[in-house]
Scaffold this motif. Sequence first.
Motif, PDB file in Angstrom:
ATOM      1  N   VAL A 254      10.373   3.204   1.271  1.00 49.74           N
ATOM      2  CA  VAL A 254      11.204   3.674   0.167  1.00 49.74           C
ATOM      3  C   VAL A 254      11.635   5.130   0.352  1.00 49.74           C
ATOM      4  O   VAL A 254      12.803   5.455   0.160  1.00 49.74           O
ATOM      5  CB  VAL A 254      10.466   3.499  -1.181  1.00 49.74           C
ATOM      6  N   TRP A 255      10.714   6.000   0.743  1.00 52.74           N
ATOM      7  CA  TRP A 255      11.043   7.421   0.756  1.00 52.74           C
ATOM      8  C   TRP A 255      11.508   7.939   2.104  1.00 52.74           C
ATOM      9  O   TRP A 255      12.258   8.914   2.164  1.00 52.74           O
ATOM     10  CB  TRP A 255       9.867   8.233   0.225  1.00 52.74           C
TER      11      TRP A 255
ATOM     12  N   PRO B 151       0.828  -1.206   0.000  1.00 57.06           N
ATOM     13  CA  PRO B 151       0.000   0.000   0.000  1.00 57.06           C
ATOM     14  C   PRO B 151       0.866   1.262   0.000  1.00 57.06           C
ATOM     15  O   PRO B 151       2.028   1.238   0.416  1.00 57.06           O
ATOM     16  CB  PRO B 151      -0.794  -0.114   1.306  1.00 57.06           C
ATOM     17  N   ALA B 152       0.292   2.358  -0.444  1.00 58.78           N
ATOM     18  CA  ALA B 152       1.050   3.598  -0.650  1.00 58.78           C
ATOM     19  C   ALA B 152       1.753   4.073   0.618  1.00 58.78           C
ATOM     20  O   ALA B 152       2.921   4.483   0.564  1.00 58.78           O
ATOM     21  CB  ALA B 152       0.126   4.687  -1.176  1.00 58.78           C
ATOM     22  N   LEU B 153       1.085   4.029   1.755  1.00 55.22           N
ATOM     23  CA  LEU B 153       1.697   4.507   2.990  1.00 55.22           C
ATOM     24  C   LEU B 153       2.895   3.647   3.388  1.00 55.22           C
ATOM     25  O   LEU B 153       3.964   4.173   3.721  1.00 55.22           O
ATOM     26  CB  LEU B 153       0.663   4.541   4.127  1.00 55.22           C
TER      27      LEU B 153
END
Length: 126
Positions: A21-22, A13-15
């Motif tokens: 990763v970021w 999922p994005a979160l």
Amino acid sequence: MKAPTVESIESAPALRRGLEVWYPVVGPVLLWMAHLVFLASAEHWTYTDSRWGWTLNAATAVTAVLTGVAIFLSWRLLGAARGADASGRDDAGQLRFLGQFGLLIGTINLALILAEGAYVWVLPHS
């Protein structure tokens, strides 16, 4: 804790993907800036009331630990993209590049945080 794979990171999922990763790339810089601003703004306050001097050490400890977490996540990215070409356009290559970049950014910012925190011990307080 199970080692991540490129597929599990890319399909997360994005979160979760953002954190994995970021955060290793952006987090250490933001933590260093927060540490620098807090120490600069709280220095006079702790000088006038020495009971609050521990907050400078606490800020150093918290930001150093959170930067250490970012370095660990960078290391995990490198493990997930093991054997990939960092200049490649595939997902594994991009994750390998971000892992290498995160290790560099994390290490530099951890050194900056610890160097700033050392001033608390070196400079006179009275």
